[in-house]
Design a protein around this motif. Structure first.
Motif, PDB file in Angstrom:
ATOM      1  N   LEU A 153     -13.311  15.618 -33.473  1.00 45.24           N
ATOM      2  CA  LEU A 153     -14.060  14.913 -32.425  1.00 45.24           C
ATOM      3  C   LEU A 153     -15.556  15.156 -32.580  1.00 45.24           C
ATOM      4  CD1 LEU A 153     -11.775  15.511 -29.298  1.00 45.24           C
ATOM      5  CD2 LEU A 153     -11.919  13.488 -30.768  1.00 45.24           C
ATOM      6  N   GLU A 154     -15.921  16.367 -32.983  1.00 43.74           N
ATOM      7  CA  GLU A 154     -17.339  16.663 -33.216  1.00 43.74           C
ATOM      8  C   GLU A 154     -17.880  15.830 -34.376  1.00 43.74           C
ATOM      9  OE1 GLU A 154     -20.284  20.468 -34.222  1.00 43.74           O
ATOM     10  OE2 GLU A 154     -18.109  20.732 -34.162  1.00 43.74           O
ATOM     11  N   GLU A 155     -17.086  15.693 -35.425  1.00 40.25           N
ATOM     12  CA  GLU A 155     -17.504  14.879 -36.566  1.00 40.25           C
ATOM     13  C   GLU A 155     -17.619  13.407 -36.184  1.00 40.25           C
ATOM     14  OE1 GLU A 155     -15.874  17.309 -40.465  1.00 40.25           O
ATOM     15  OE2 GLU A 155     -14.443  16.178 -39.238  1.00 40.25           O
ATOM     16  N   ILE A 156     -16.745  12.939 -35.324  1.00 40.23           N
ATOM     17  CA  ILE A 156     -16.831  11.547 -34.868  1.00 40.23           C
ATOM     18  C   ILE A 156     -18.142  11.320 -34.121  1.00 40.23           C
ATOM     19  CG2 ILE A 156     -15.854   9.897 -33.217  1.00 40.23           C
ATOM     20  CD1 ILE A 156     -13.075  10.852 -34.095  1.00 40.23           C
ATOM     21  N   ASP A 157     -18.507  12.269 -33.262  1.00 36.22           N
ATOM     22  CA  ASP A 157     -19.792  12.160 -32.567  1.00 36.22           C
ATOM     23  C   ASP A 157     -20.950  12.110 -33.565  1.00 36.22           C
ATOM     24  OD1 ASP A 157     -18.491  12.233 -30.124  1.00 36.22           O
ATOM     25  OD2 ASP A 157     -18.874  14.366 -29.775  1.00 36.22           O
ATOM     26  N   PHE A 191     -10.050   3.462 -39.159  1.00 32.69           N
ATOM     27  CA  PHE A 191      -9.773   3.721 -37.743  1.00 32.69           C
ATOM     28  C   PHE A 191      -9.067   2.534 -37.098  1.00 32.69           C
ATOM     29  CE2 PHE A 191     -12.356   7.442 -38.113  1.00 32.69           C
ATOM     30  CZ  PHE A 191     -11.972   8.257 -37.053  1.00 32.69           C
ATOM     31  N   LEU A 192      -9.408   1.312 -37.487  1.00 26.91           N
ATOM     32  CA  LEU A 192      -8.788   0.125 -36.906  1.00 26.91           C
ATOM     33  C   LEU A 192      -7.336  -0.052 -37.339  1.00 26.91           C
ATOM     34  CD1 LEU A 192     -11.697  -2.478 -37.290  1.00 26.91           C
ATOM     35  CD2 LEU A 192     -10.789  -1.570 -35.140  1.00 26.91           C
ATOM     36  N   SER A 193      -6.975   0.477 -38.489  1.00 30.61           N
ATOM     37  CA  SER A 193      -5.654   0.251 -39.080  1.00 30.61           C
ATOM     38  C   SER A 193      -4.611   1.234 -38.564  1.00 30.61           C
ATOM     39  CB  SER A 193      -5.746   0.375 -40.607  1.00 30.61           C
ATOM     40  OG  SER A 193      -4.454   0.427 -41.175  1.00 30.61           O
ATOM     41  N   ALA A 194      -3.547   0.707 -37.960  1.00 31.41           N
ATOM     42  CA  ALA A 194      -2.450   1.573 -37.520  1.00 31.41           C
ATOM     43  C   ALA A 194      -1.713   2.183 -38.702  1.00 31.41           C
ATOM     44  CB  ALA A 194      -1.480   0.775 -36.653  1.00 31.41           C
ATOM     45  N   ARG A 195      -1.843   1.584 -39.868  1.00 29.02           N
ATOM     46  CA  ARG A 195      -1.202   2.109 -41.078  1.00 29.02           C
ATOM     47  C   ARG A 195      -1.851   3.416 -41.520  1.00 29.02           C
ATOM     48  NH1 ARG A 195       1.431   0.099 -45.727  1.00 29.02           N
ATOM     49  NH2 ARG A 195       0.811   1.103 -47.668  1.00 29.02           N
ATOM     50  N   VAL A 196      -3.151   3.494 -41.383  1.00 29.22           N
ATOM     51  CA  VAL A 196      -3.901   4.646 -41.877  1.00 29.22           C
ATOM     52  C   VAL A 196      -4.250   5.613 -40.752  1.00 29.22           C
ATOM     53  CG1 VAL A 196      -6.010   5.355 -43.088  1.00 29.22           C
ATOM     54  CG2 VAL A 196      -4.840   3.252 -43.754  1.00 29.22           C
ATOM     55  N   ASP A 202      -7.700  10.072 -28.411  1.00 32.45           N
ATOM     56  CA  ASP A 202      -8.291   8.845 -27.880  1.00 32.45           C
ATOM     57  C   ASP A 202      -8.744   7.875 -28.950  1.00 32.45           C
ATOM     58  OD1 ASP A 202      -7.885   9.740 -25.337  1.00 32.45           O
ATOM     59  OD2 ASP A 202      -9.944  10.427 -24.999  1.00 32.45           O
ATOM     60  N   TYR A 203      -8.628   8.240 -30.213  1.00 37.68           N
ATOM     61  CA  TYR A 203      -9.053   7.364 -31.310  1.00 37.68           C
ATOM     62  C   TYR A 203      -7.865   6.844 -32.124  1.00 37.68           C
ATOM     63  CZ  TYR A 203     -13.767   8.900 -30.234  1.00 37.68           C
ATOM     64  OH  TYR A 203     -14.954   9.146 -29.590  1.00 37.68           O
ATOM     65  N   GLY A 204      -6.655   7.054 -31.638  1.00 37.80           N
ATOM     66  CA  GLY A 204      -5.470   6.602 -32.360  1.00 37.80           C
ATOM     67  C   GLY A 204      -4.441   6.002 -31.425  1.00 37.80           C
ATOM     68  N   GLY A 205      -3.461   5.317 -32.027  1.00 37.18           N
ATOM     69  CA  GLY A 205      -2.390   4.740 -31.222  1.00 37.18           C
ATOM     70  C   GLY A 205      -2.636   3.273 -30.902  1.00 37.18           C
ATOM     71  N   ASN A 209      -7.678   2.240 -28.482  1.00 36.47           N
ATOM     72  CA  ASN A 209      -8.098   3.537 -29.006  1.00 36.47           C
ATOM     73  C   ASN A 209      -8.611   3.424 -30.437  1.00 36.47           C
ATOM     74  OD1 ASN A 209      -7.461   4.845 -26.644  1.00 36.47           O
ATOM     75  ND2 ASN A 209      -5.618   5.848 -27.415  1.00 36.47           N
ATOM     76  N   ARG A 210      -7.912   2.646 -31.271  1.00 37.18           N
ATOM     77  CA  ARG A 210      -8.299   2.534 -32.686  1.00 37.18           C
ATOM     78  C   ARG A 210      -9.651   1.839 -32.856  1.00 37.18           C
ATOM     79  NH1 ARG A 210      -4.722  -0.938 -34.895  1.00 37.18           N
ATOM     80  NH2 ARG A 210      -3.217  -1.057 -33.186  1.00 37.18           N
ATOM     81  N   ARG A 211     -10.019   0.995 -31.910  1.00 39.85           N
ATOM     82  CA  ARG A 211     -11.312   0.306 -32.018  1.00 39.85           C
ATOM     83  C   ARG A 211     -12.449   1.113 -31.383  1.00 39.85           C
ATOM     84  NH1 ARG A 211     -13.107  -1.944 -27.292  1.00 39.85           N
ATOM     85  NH2 ARG A 211     -11.595  -2.230 -25.609  1.00 39.85           N
ATOM     86  N   ARG A 212     -12.132   2.229 -30.772  1.00 38.95           N
ATOM     87  CA  ARG A 212     -13.120   2.987 -29.989  1.00 38.95           C
ATOM     88  C   ARG A 212     -14.335   3.401 -30.810  1.00 38.95           C
ATOM     89  NH1 ARG A 212     -12.148   5.135 -25.167  1.00 38.95           N
ATOM     90  NH2 ARG A 212      -9.882   5.021 -25.545  1.00 38.95           N
ATOM     91  N   LEU A 213     -14.120   3.911 -32.020  1.00 36.12           N
ATOM     92  CA  LEU A 213     -15.246   4.352 -32.844  1.00 36.12           C
ATOM     93  C   LEU A 213     -16.158   3.183 -33.188  1.00 36.12           C
ATOM     94  CD1 LEU A 213     -16.857   6.357 -34.492  1.00 36.12           C
ATOM     95  CD2 LEU A 213     -15.204   6.085 -36.365  1.00 36.12           C
ATOM     96  N   VAL A 214     -15.590   2.045 -33.543  1.00 40.01           N
ATOM     97  CA  VAL A 214     -16.402   0.870 -33.872  1.00 40.01           C
ATOM     98  C   VAL A 214     -17.330   0.521 -32.716  1.00 40.01           C
ATOM     99  CG1 VAL A 214     -16.335  -1.605 -34.359  1.00 40.01           C
ATOM    100  CG2 VAL A 214     -14.701  -0.073 -35.464  1.00 40.01           C
ATOM    101  N   PHE A 215     -16.809   0.499 -31.503  1.00 40.08           N
ATOM    102  CA  PHE A 215     -17.617   0.091 -30.362  1.00 40.08           C
ATOM    103  C   PHE A 215     -18.606   1.177 -29.950  1.00 40.08           C
ATOM    104  CE2 PHE A 215     -14.507  -3.135 -30.476  1.00 40.08           C
ATOM    105  CZ  PHE A 215     -15.068  -4.238 -29.842  1.00 40.08           C
ATOM    106  N   ARG A 216     -18.278   2.431 -30.181  1.00 40.16           N
ATOM    107  CA  ARG A 216     -19.264   3.489 -29.955  1.00 40.16           C
ATOM    108  C   ARG A 216     -20.439   3.324 -30.918  1.00 40.16           C
ATOM    109  NH1 ARG A 216     -17.653   9.557 -29.741  1.00 40.16           N
ATOM    110  NH2 ARG A 216     -19.881   9.581 -29.229  1.00 40.16           N
ATOM    111  N   VAL A 217     -20.139   2.963 -32.171  1.00 43.20           N
ATOM    112  CA  VAL A 217     -21.198   2.746 -33.156  1.00 43.20           C
ATOM    113  C   VAL A 217     -22.096   1.593 -32.732  1.00 43.20           C
ATOM    114  CG1 VAL A 217     -21.621   1.911 -35.509  1.00 43.20           C
ATOM    115  CG2 VAL A 217     -19.969   3.747 -35.114  1.00 43.20           C
TER     116      VAL A 217
END
Length: 424
Positions: A153-157, A191-196, A202-205, A209-217
């Motif tokens: 989570l720290e790395e995501i920030d 992050f968007l891909s449920a396969r990977v 909060d960033y998976g599933g 959740n999977r789109r969360r990082l994109v929209f934070r960016v």
């Protein structure tokens, strides 16, 4: 009648205006500095890099995308990428000013594509990369990838801030916008891909959740640049792999991106695993654009404040104009054709030609030959003509069978045989 390719494109949020509907999509240039040991010596733009964009700037391309530009000097797509990383000791604003100025000199808008290799970072660059999960990218096309680990989570920030910093650098260097790379299996796509994406936080599933990082960016970039700076994204219309991003999910994400204020949505498709630039039904072959059918569905769901660009497969003026007139896209993205013919857009607009030259190179090595063409432009040397069978055979032989005979070109290692980021 004036060609729809010649019509200007206005980006609603920023108010920026591109002189025509052509877009030079981001590609891997591999013309910047690289050191295995010294991270500070990675990613500095070179005079060869600047010269490549000077030539493209002369080609009457409405919008030029620089890139791809990693926001982490340890997460490259390949050695030789241009990099914007706040940890580097050199000033990226001053380093990128020349290439931006060269690209803009004849009226083009210039956008920098900001990316992160994630699990698709070559083993010899990073043997233990960060990803959305722990699913390793299979080896292919002579490439080997390390076992990834899920980002903390720290790395995501930190990643969010790195993307925002990259956009601010581009703005200060004079660029007209920034594009987040969320296509082709790179980190945001992972992050968007449920396969990977195998996360359970909060960033998976769920897709939300999977789109969360994109929209934070996207939100972080908006806070660091003025409103007249274009914010764009490149995303897959689908991953074309079981369990990957689906067309319906892509449509949902695109609608939300437009609501979030994104100016430009460039649509492509596939990852290293799916090789979807070869995704061609008979109807697709006729229309040329690999992803036009997906773009039609996505664009019809948008309100029209975000401009849509389809990249991949276009070769003839007729097909390009047809895609615009049908309403499937607002812009035509080109990549590989501009490697062999940097003035193709100018020649299409003037009527000098009606299509790009035929590419006779086998699909498996077309990225390598495209990089060789870019190197030729950058070093002001004759560009290999891939419609000429003898030149094609010589170049393919050099790439596939003579790796050890590669020689430095003006001080830069010849990395043209390495096939990673695909040129569309």
């Amino acid at each position: 009648m004036t060609s729809p390719l010649a019509q200007s494109i206005t980006f609603s949020r920023s108010g920026k205006v591109a002189p025509n509907a052509f877009l030079k999509s981001a590609m891997t240039e591999r013309l910047c500095t690289f050191s295995k040991e010294d991270l500070n010596e990675r990613g500095k733009p070179t005079t060869e890099y600047d010269h490549l964009y000077k030539v493209w700037g002369e080609g009457e391309i409405g919008t030029i995308i620089l890139g791809n530009i990693p926001i982490d000097r340890t997460a490259l797509e390949a050695a030789g990428n241009a990099i914007i990383d706040r940890r580097s000791s050199w000033d990226p604003v001053e380093a990128f000013k020349p290439v931006v100025a060269a690209s803009k000199a004849h009226g083009s808008l210039v956008i920098g594509q900001l990316t992160h290799g994630g699990r698709q970072c070559p083993f010899d660059v990073n043997d233990h990369p960060v990803s959305s999960g722990d699913v390793r990218c299979p080896d292919m096309m002579g490439m080997h990838f390390g076992q990834p680990r899920p980002a903390t989570l720290e790395e995501i920030d930190e990643l969010v801030e790195a993307w925002a910093y990259g956009a601010e650098v581009l703005y200060k260097a004079g660029a007209d916008g920034a594009q987040a790379h969320a296509a082709h299996g790179y980190l945001l796509s992972q992050f968007l891909s449920a396969r990977v994406n195998t996360r359970t936080d909060d960033y998976g599933g769920s897709l939300d959740n999977r789109r969360r990082l994109v929209f934070r960016v996207i939100e972080a970039i908006k806070k660091r640049v003025p409103k007249d700076f274009i914010i764009g994204i490149k995303m897959n219309s689908a991953d074309f792999s079981e369990g990957g991003l689906t067309p319906d999910e892509a449509k949902t994400v695109a609608v939300l991106l437009e609501e979030a204020g994104v100016d430009l949505i460039e649509l492509s498709g596939g990852t290293y695993e799916s090789m979807s630039f070869e995704h061609k039904k008979e109807s697709t072959k006729k229309r040329e654009g690999y992803f036009v059918e997906f773009s039609e569905a996505i664009k019809s769901a948008l309100k029209g404040t975000a401009r849509v660009c389809v990249t991949g497969g276009f070769r003839s003026k007729e097909a390009m104009e047809g895609a615009l007139l049908s309403g499937a896209t607002d812009m035509v993205g080109l990549a590989r054709p501009l490697c062999g013919e940097p003035y193709l857009c100018r020649d299409l607009l003037s009527g000098k030609v009606n299509a790009a030259k035929e590419n006779k190179v086998p699909a498996a090595v077309q990225t390598g030959t495209a990089i060789a063409q870019l190197s030729a432009i950058a070093h002001n040397k004759p560009i290999p003509d891939l419609s000429d069978e003898s030149q094609t055979n010589d170049l393919v032989a050099a790439i596939t069978g003579k790796k050890d005979e590669s020689k430095p070109v003006d001080g830069h290692e010849d990395r043209s045989y390495v096939s990673t980021e695909k040129q569309e």
